[in-house]
Design an enzyme around this catalytic site. Structure first.
Site, mmCIF file in Angstrom:
data_model
loop_
_atom_site.group_PDB
_atom_site.id
_atom_site.type_symbol
_atom_site.label_atom_id
_atom_site.label_comp_id
_atom_site.label_asym_id
_atom_site.label_seq_id
_atom_site.Cartn_x
_atom_site.Cartn_y
_atom_site.Cartn_z
ATOM 1 N N LYS A 17 0.747 -0.977 -0.122
ATOM 2 C CA LYS A 17 -0.020 0.116 -0.043
ATOM 3 C C LYS A 17 0.891 1.269 -0.036
ATOM 4 C CE LYS A 17 -3.365 -3.029 1.288
ATOM 5 N NZ LYS A 17 -3.281 -4.292 1.380
ATOM 6 N N LYS B 65 -8.531 0.544 4.793
ATOM 7 C CA LYS B 65 -7.886 -0.611 4.896
ATOM 8 C C LYS B 65 -6.622 -0.707 5.608
ATOM 9 C CE LYS B 65 -6.151 0.149 -0.013
ATOM 10 N NZ LYS B 65 -6.436 -0.233 -1.139
ATOM 11 N N ARG C 195 -5.850 -5.780 -12.316
ATOM 12 C CA ARG C 195 -4.516 -6.258 -11.961
ATOM 13 C C ARG C 195 -3.490 -6.431 -13.082
ATOM 14 N NH1 ARG C 195 -2.296 -9.432 -8.224
ATOM 15 N NH2 ARG C 195 -3.000 -7.964 -6.740
ATOM 16 N N ARG D 274 -10.989 -7.316 -12.000
ATOM 17 C CA ARG D 274 -11.560 -8.243 -11.073
ATOM 18 C C ARG D 274 -13.030 -7.245 -10.770
ATOM 19 N NH1 ARG D 274 -6.374 -8.537 -7.500
ATOM 20 N NH2 ARG D 274 -6.512 -6.258 -8.234
ATOM 21 N N ARG E 93 -15.369 -4.638 -3.002
ATOM 22 C CA ARG E 93 -14.158 -5.597 -3.119
ATOM 23 C C ARG E 93 -14.160 -6.180 -4.476
ATOM 24 N NH1 ARG E 93 -13.639 -8.505 2.145
ATOM 25 N NH2 ARG E 93 -15.454 -9.258 1.503
ATOM 26 N N ASP F 203 -2.306 -2.553 -8.887
ATOM 27 C CA ASP F 203 -3.768 -2.627 -9.127
ATOM 28 C C ASP F 203 -4.128 -1.304 -9.518
ATOM 29 O OD1 ASP F 203 -3.657 -5.020 -8.209
ATOM 30 O OD2 ASP F 203 -4.218 -4.800 -6.209
ATOM 31 N N GLU G 144 -2.462 0.000 -5.521
ATOM 32 C CA GLU G 144 -1.606 -0.982 -4.715
ATOM 33 C C GLU G 144 -0.366 -1.430 -5.656
ATOM 34 O OE1 GLU G 144 -3.066 -3.881 -2.585
ATOM 35 O OE2 GLU G 144 -4.700 -2.959 -1.675
ATOM 36 N N ASN H 211 2.039 -4.732 -5.740
ATOM 37 C CA ASN H 211 1.952 -6.040 -5.131
ATOM 38 C C ASN H 211 3.289 -6.672 -5.431
ATOM 39 O OD1 ASN H 211 -0.975 -6.756 -3.923
ATOM 40 N ND2 ASN H 211 -1.326 -5.884 -5.617
#
Length: 317
Positions: A126, A161, A211, A226, A234, A274, A282, A284
């Protein structure tokens, strides 16, 4: 001589072989004739100045009923491996941190670690994204309820979050008139003792949280959008979202162009960024997923793309 590749991951018997990105990587390495070795975190050790592991040779099949076979367990010097994939899923807890220290030693002994242990420690998924402020929505990282309340008052509709979560766990949307603001913030910040992230809500989440997989700073040409299940905020697949492959947009490509050079500089060979709407949310780096979904929908072989880059890195060492 065949390349020797090790993988540090969750217990292989517990994965979903139809969706597991690590399995896709191992299949690609095996197709190249590489020797595969399997480790779990608790089987890594250090004796003196040498990093070691209790290794099992492993063979992989693309069969959802029987996807692996393991050999006998033997002690191995991690530095004798050409490459190690660090694919242990979050959370980034104390054991994960200790594992990166052991992998640092293997790296010093000449093994290529994917991804670089120092960068796994430095690049919280994050917080790292906020380095690219021009790509991100308005965001706040704080443990202070007053600061978070002021951010909520300014933006009216926000997402909060934890900084160490994955799969959409403990992600909350707080609307303008939400009476649960205090209890949500108290719970996530552990009564002001733990920093969390707050982001302005992005309505485009309804069309999907994309993603984008990056290999040595270069994006795969399709993203997996997604899309949240009905009534959900979410988009994470683990939270019931559905995955739909889409070509990268101009904005996606621009975001990748901002992030890619930094990933390359930090030795992050495989990352998943993301994007919701026009915004990076984000980055990852610990154990990015979505390979198998994109492979299936787009006729790709992302595991092979990554292994080709790994081999190129080894040849350049």
């Amino acid at each position: 001589m065949a390349i020797k590749i090790g993988v540090v991951m969750d217990p292989i018997e517990s994965i979903n072989p139809k969706k597991d990105s690590t399995l896709a990587m191992l299949l690609a390495a095996q197709k190249r004739g590489w020797e595969l070795y399997y480790f779990t975190q608790n089987r890594l050790l250090k004796r003196g100045d040498q990093a070691l592991g209790l290794a099992q040779s492993i063979s992989i099949t693309d069969d959802a009923s029987h996807w692996y076979a393991l050999g006998d367990m033997n002690e191995m010097v991690l530095g004798d491996l050409d490459v190690i994939l660090m694919r242990k899923d979050p959370p980034f807890d104390s054991q994960f941190l200790y594992t990166t220290f052991l992998l640092d030693t293997a790296g010093q002994q000449g093994t290529l670690i994917v991804n670089k242990p120092q960068s796994l420690r430095d690049c919280n998924e994050k917080v790292f994204a906020t380095q690219f402020a021009s790509c991100c929505p308005p965001v706040l990282i704080s443990a202070d309820a007053g600061q978070i309340r002021a951010f909520h008052h300014e933006h009216r509709d926000i997402i909060v979050k934890p900084l160490d979560g994955m799969g959409g766990a403990s992600v909350f949307r707080i609307k303008a008139d939400d009476g649960n603001f205090s209890v949500i913030v108290e719970t996530l910040t552990k009564h002001g003792s733990c920093s969390i992230m707050a982001q302005r809500y992005i309505p485009e989440i309804k069309r999907g949280d994309k993603r984008i997989l990056m290999i040595n700073g270069v994006p795969v040409p399709y993203a997996l959008a997604r899309v949240p299940a009905h009534g959900e905020t979410r988009g994470n697949l683990a939270a019931g979202g559905s995955g739909e492959a889409r070509p990268l947009t101009e904005r996606d490509a621009w975001i990748c162009a901002q992030v890619g050079p930094v990933l390359k500089e930090k030795g992050i060979l495989f990352a998943g960024i993301d994007v919701i709407g026009d915004y990076l949310t984000e980055i990852n780096v610990t154990s990015p997923t979505c390979i198998r979904e994109l492979d299936h929908q787009c006729g790709l072989d992302i595991g092979e793309m990554l292994m080709a880059e790994v081999e190129s890195q080894l040849q350049g060492q």
